[in-house]
Design a protein around this motif. Structure first.
Motif, PDB file in Angstrom:
ATOM      1  N   UNK A 216     -19.207   0.052 -10.368  1.00 16.16           N
ATOM      2  CA  UNK A 216     -20.136   1.179 -10.494  1.00 16.16           C
ATOM      3  C   UNK A 216     -21.574   0.678 -10.571  1.00 16.16           C
ATOM      4  N   UNK A 217     -21.798  -0.381 -11.336  1.00 12.26           N
ATOM      5  CA  UNK A 217     -23.152  -0.927 -11.484  1.00 12.26           C
ATOM      6  C   UNK A 217     -23.644  -1.544 -10.183  1.00 12.26           C
ATOM      7  N   UNK A 265     -24.492  13.872  -3.461  1.00  8.58           N
ATOM      8  CA  UNK A 265     -24.057  14.207  -4.813  1.00  8.58           C
ATOM      9  C   UNK A 265     -23.277  15.516  -4.841  1.00  8.58           C
ATOM     10  N   UNK A 266     -23.693  16.459  -4.017  1.00 12.83           N
ATOM     11  CA  UNK A 266     -22.972  17.736  -3.961  1.00 12.83           C
ATOM     12  C   UNK A 266     -21.598  17.575  -3.322  1.00 12.83           C
ATOM     13  N   UNK A 267     -21.446  16.598  -2.432  1.00  9.90           N
ATOM     14  CA  UNK A 267     -20.153  16.361  -1.791  1.00  9.90           C
ATOM     15  C   UNK A 267     -19.097  15.849  -2.761  1.00  9.90           C
ATOM     16  N   UNK A 268     -19.531  15.303  -3.892  1.00 10.83           N
ATOM     17  CA  UNK A 268     -18.573  14.774  -4.870  1.00 10.83           C
ATOM     18  C   UNK A 268     -17.592  15.859  -5.299  1.00 10.83           C
ATOM     19  N   UNK A 269     -18.075  17.094  -5.423  1.00 13.77           N
ATOM     20  CA  UNK A 269     -17.194  18.196  -5.807  1.00 13.77           C
ATOM     21  C   UNK A 269     -16.082  18.433  -4.804  1.00 13.77           C
ATOM     22  N   UNK A 270     -16.316  18.093  -3.540  1.00 16.22           N
ATOM     23  CA  UNK A 270     -15.303  18.312  -2.494  1.00 16.22           C
ATOM     24  C   UNK A 270     -14.377  17.122  -2.326  1.00 16.22           C
ATOM     25  N   UNK A 271     -14.936  15.911  -2.355  1.00  9.06           N
ATOM     26  CA  UNK A 271     -14.098  14.733  -2.111  1.00  9.06           C
ATOM     27  C   UNK A 271     -13.429  14.237  -3.382  1.00  9.06           C
ATOM     28  N   UNK A 319     -23.319   9.361  -8.210  1.00  6.55           N
ATOM     29  CA  UNK A 319     -22.671  10.387  -9.020  1.00  6.55           C
ATOM     30  C   UNK A 319     -21.234   9.972  -9.372  1.00  6.55           C
ATOM     31  N   UNK A 320     -20.548   9.326  -8.422  1.00  7.20           N
ATOM     32  CA  UNK A 320     -19.218   8.818  -8.718  1.00  7.20           C
ATOM     33  C   UNK A 320     -19.249   7.746  -9.791  1.00  7.20           C
ATOM     34  N   UNK A 324     -17.344   7.998 -13.374  1.00  7.51           N
ATOM     35  CA  UNK A 324     -16.321   7.006 -13.716  1.00  7.51           C
ATOM     36  C   UNK A 324     -16.657   6.282 -15.019  1.00  7.51           C
ATOM     37  N   UNK A 325     -17.927   5.905 -15.176  1.00  7.82           N
ATOM     38  CA  UNK A 325     -18.348   5.191 -16.379  1.00  7.82           C
ATOM     39  C   UNK A 325     -18.273   6.099 -17.603  1.00  7.82           C
TER      40      UNK A 325
END
Length: 397
Positions: A216-217, A265-271, A319-320, A324-325
């Motif tokens: 993530x980092x 960032x908005x795509x995170x809700x879909x994927x 955003x992922x 996750x963190x």
């Protein structure tokens, strides 16, 4: 219904204030070439001036990142607007390099004060059940504001008078209007404490977070480094290698990267959160490859594609990474762990960018850019391979 409408209006207004502040942090991007001509400094100095901003953000995150929890959201945001106004004044008064350093440092302080406090404030002003929409407002305000800065400055510098003054005068007026709006919004912190109770936040990394934190980092570092290069040296590359001297075009290309990040960032809700980090790493790799092609073949179309693809990858990855963190962190250490992630991310804006500036002297801007891309590609590939081998087990632990 009327009550919800009023509440959403307050939420939207707080988002607008957020966007105005963040726009000021990227406002000088298409103007660095003009400052080089005026003050006669090198490409290295451009990157150092740009990177001073990151040091201001990191300092605030570590020393006063939780100040709004104690004294309230509005007081902290008002101080952030005051720093943004002082930054604009420094650029308006700039007669030498020292003014640019001061302006960028103050800009970093304003962003550091706003990044956490304004995000939480927007979400707290939303009505019950409106968390998802409020998250969109905060995300759009943050990244959209960053994108609007170079776009506004580029258009004014290209098509209006006083290119080194008018953008900052306009922003100063917008900051004054934002302060007036903020004073009319509600305070969301009910139990306030004295400023003396605020303590520096020490970066922390509990053992159970380390397996998740590494990739993530790395992804956050590479994504912010890509943005750092776009916002500091891409106008110079466009002018020197592609003969693009239109400030509005330079500002638009940089803005596209930030707008694409908002979309990512908005795509995170879909994927889904689980897939957003590896997909973001893939997007960052593709963006870096496109940027390498642009540097090697001197193609404007590849620069634009790099901004769009790399920006989307950055949005997905960051955003992922945050999700996750946060999920892997114990509740009593979550703020410290997320602060550590932000410190790593903002280090990506400063250290690699200065490295590009150092190498641009002996190697030229294109050579320095290719070295930067190779290093970032190795880093993000390491993160991607790790995620593909251990995508789920590390998170559960």
């Amino acid at each position: 219904m009327d009550g919800d409408r009023r509440v959403w209006r307050q939420c939207s207004l707080s988002g607008a204030v957020f966007a105005v502040c963040m726009a000021g942090t990227t406002l000088p991007t298409p103007l660095y070439g003009l400052y080089q001509q005026k003050f006669g400094f090198s490409e290295l100095i451009v990157t150092v001036v740009y990177a001073v901003y990151a040091f201001g953000v990191i300092g605030v995150l570590l020393l006063a990142g939780n100040a709004s929890d104690a004294v309230g959201r509005r007081p902290v945001l008002l101080v952030g607007l005051a720093c943004a106004a002082a930054s604009a004044v420094c650029f308006l008064c700039a007669t030498g390099l020292g003014w640019l350093y001061a302006g960028r440092l103050l800009s970093g302080l304003s962003a550091g004060l706003f990044t956490g406090a304004a995000t939480v404030y927007v979400m707290e002003l939303a009505p019950d059940g409106g968390a998802s929409r409020a998250t969109f407002v905060a995300t759009a305000a943050n990244m959209g504001g960053l994108g609007c800065g170079p776009l506004l400055a580029g258009i004014l510098a290209q098509y209006a008078a006083w290119p080194l003054y008018l953008p900052f005068a306009v922003h100063l007026a917008l900051v004054a209007c934002s302060a007036a709006v903020l004073l009319r919004l509600a305070e969301t912190v009910r139990e306030r404490r004295p400023l003396s109770t605020v303590r520096p936040q020490r970066p922390g990394l509990p053992a159970q977070v380390r397996a998740v934190f590494g990739p993530a980092a790395i992804a956050s570092f590479v994504g912010f480094a890509l943005f750092g290069v776009f916002t500091s040296v891409s106008p110079a590359f466009l002018a020197q290698s592609l003969d693009v001297h239109n400030h509005a075009v330079s500002g638009l290309i940089v803005a596209l990267a930030f707008f694409a990040s908002t979309a990512g960032q908005l795509l995170v809700g879909r994927v889904g959160v689980a897939r957003s980090l590896p997909l973001g790493c893939a997007g960052l790799l593709a963006g870096l490859a496109l940027l390498a092609g642009a540097l090697y073949w001197d193609l404007l179309a590849l620069v634009v594609l790099s901004a769009l693809v790399g920006g989307t990858g950055q949005g997905l990855a960051f955003r992922g990474a945050l999700a996750a963190v946060a999920e892997a962190s114990p509740a009593d250490r979550r703020a410290a762990v997320i602060s550590t992630l932000f410190v790593v991310a903002y280090a990506g804006i400063s250290v690699p960018v200065i490295g590009v500036g150092v190498l641009s002297g002996p190697m030229g801007l294109e050579g320095a850019g290719l070295v930067f891309i190779a290093c970032m590609a190795v880093l993000v590939s390491i993160a991607a391979v790790y995620l593909l081998r251990r995508p789920a087990g590390a998170t559960r632990r």
